[in-house]
Design an enzyme around this catalytic site. Structure first.
Site, mmCIF file in Angstrom:
data_model
loop_
_atom_site.group_PDB
_atom_site.id
_atom_site.type_symbol
_atom_site.label_atom_id
_atom_site.label_comp_id
_atom_site.label_asym_id
_atom_site.label_seq_id
_atom_site.Cartn_x
_atom_site.Cartn_y
_atom_site.Cartn_z
ATOM 1 N N VAL A 68 0.812 -1.225 0.000
ATOM 2 C CA VAL A 68 0.000 0.000 0.000
ATOM 3 C C VAL A 68 0.839 1.266 0.000
ATOM 4 O O VAL A 68 0.315 2.354 -0.257
ATOM 5 C CB VAL A 68 -0.989 0.026 1.186
ATOM 6 C CG1 VAL A 68 -1.974 -1.131 1.096
ATOM 7 C CG2 VAL A 68 -0.261 0.025 2.526
ATOM 8 N N TYR A 154 5.837 7.211 15.060
ATOM 9 C CA TYR A 154 4.647 6.358 15.055
ATOM 10 C C TYR A 154 3.483 7.090 15.714
ATOM 11 O O TYR A 154 2.366 7.123 15.165
ATOM 12 C CB TYR A 154 4.923 5.049 15.796
ATOM 13 C CG TYR A 154 3.693 4.183 15.959
ATOM 14 C CD1 TYR A 154 3.198 3.443 14.888
ATOM 15 C CD2 TYR A 154 3.011 4.119 17.175
ATOM 16 C CE1 TYR A 154 2.048 2.672 15.024
ATOM 17 C CE2 TYR A 154 1.869 3.340 17.316
ATOM 18 C CZ TYR A 154 1.399 2.619 16.242
ATOM 19 O OH TYR A 154 0.258 1.858 16.379
ATOM 20 N N LYS A 158 -0.292 8.478 14.088
ATOM 21 C CA LYS A 158 -1.619 8.188 14.624
ATOM 22 C C LYS A 158 -2.344 9.466 15.024
ATOM 23 O O LYS A 158 -3.579 9.539 14.933
ATOM 24 C CB LYS A 158 -1.508 7.212 15.795
ATOM 25 C CG LYS A 158 -0.922 5.859 15.393
ATOM 26 C CD LYS A 158 -1.665 5.232 14.214
ATOM 27 C CE LYS A 158 -1.102 3.910 13.789
ATOM 28 N NZ LYS A 158 -1.856 3.298 12.673
ATOM 29 N N THR A 189 0.064 -8.359 18.449
ATOM 30 C CA THR A 189 0.209 -8.573 17.006
ATOM 31 C C THR A 189 1.673 -8.453 16.612
ATOM 32 O O THR A 189 2.530 -8.053 17.407
ATOM 33 C CB THR A 189 -0.595 -7.530 16.215
ATOM 34 O OG1 THR A 189 0.028 -6.242 16.371
ATOM 35 C CG2 THR A 189 -2.045 -7.456 16.689
#
Length: 261
Positions: A68, A154, A158, A189
């Site tokens: 992506v 990061y 967000k 995850t």
């Protein structure tokens, strides 16, 4: 603004693992007609497809290997997926990484691709373009509301997801496409196990601090994202963690913040 999942066509980026995988499973449990997965991990994706199609007894999922972060590839495969499904009702922009060592790539995936995915979905589903409306879910993080010395880029990506989601949601009367965001707390995850922190801190210590933090199961997030799709209003920002039940975040206007100086 809420939408029933049953008999809907859904596209999930990053759906081969983790929260994305859990979303695909929950979508099918909810009766989604078909779910397209766009993910770079074609090996895990094919295993997921076999499992889901066996469990649900029909060809209900497929994967198109997609990076992506490459805009042309993303656009081309988005169109292929929609054509194969015969339309689109729900888009979940889930693909993301946490790698402050390669912050340029992270911005491309966490922000640019999410914006591109949202705009492609609106362009396709928007009533202003002759569509029937729909729903877009953008994956953010509780780090959208915190300072993070280990992964400041990061956290910044967000923050951007929240600002973008809230702004685009204001166009609902024109587009008929509800835009919502979910902000998970630390979840078990591969994003966590593959996390890379900024280079000037002790990475081993920071990594150990992160991986030793209590983590919620992705299955929980998948269920809560289904609730967000079906129950959340346009512009909703939800968060979920081990410490609290899912909550809807009410972000005040900036003029109500702080102390005069």
């Amino acid at each position: 603004m809420a939408l029933r999942i049953k008999n809907k066509s859904v596209l999930v980026t990053g759906g081969a693992n983790g929260i994305g995988y859990s979303c695909v499973h929950q979508l099918l449990l909810k009766g989604a007609k078909i779910v397209a997965i766009l993910d770079m991990d074609s090996v895990a994706g094919e295993k997921a497809i076999q499992k889901f199609n066996t469990e649900f007894g029909r060809s209900c999922t497929f994967i198109i290997s997609t990076n992506v972060s490459k805009a042309e590839e993303f656009e081309s495969n988005f169109k292929k997926a929609v054509e194969k499904m015969g339309g689109l009702d729900i888009m979940i922009n889930n693909a993301g990484i946490a790698n402050d060592r390669d912050w340029y790539l992270m911005i491309n995936i966490n922000i640019k691709a999410l914006i591109q995915g949202t705009f492609m979905a609106i362009d396709l589903m928007g009533k202003h373009k002759g569509g029937k409306g729909g729903t877009v879910i953008n994956m953010a993080s509780v780090m959208a509301f915190a300072a993070n010395e280990k992964n400041p880029v990061y956290a910044a990506t967000k923050h951007a997801v929240i600002g973008f989601t809230r702004g685009v949601a204001l166009n609902y009367e024109t587009t008929g496409v509800a835009i919502k965001a979910m902000c998970p707390d630390v979840t078990d995850t591969s994003l966590i196990t593959n996390i890379k922190c900024v280079e000037w801190i002790n990475h081993d210590k920071a990594f150990n601090d992160i991986v030793n933090t209590p983590r919620q199961r992705p299955e929980i997030m998948g269920k809560e994202i289904m609730r967000l799709i079906e129950e959340g209003t346009n512009g909703a920002i939800w968060s979920n963690s081990l410490e609290t039940s899912t909550i809807s975040l009410n972000i005040p206007h900036f003029t109500t913040w702080g102390t005069p100086i």
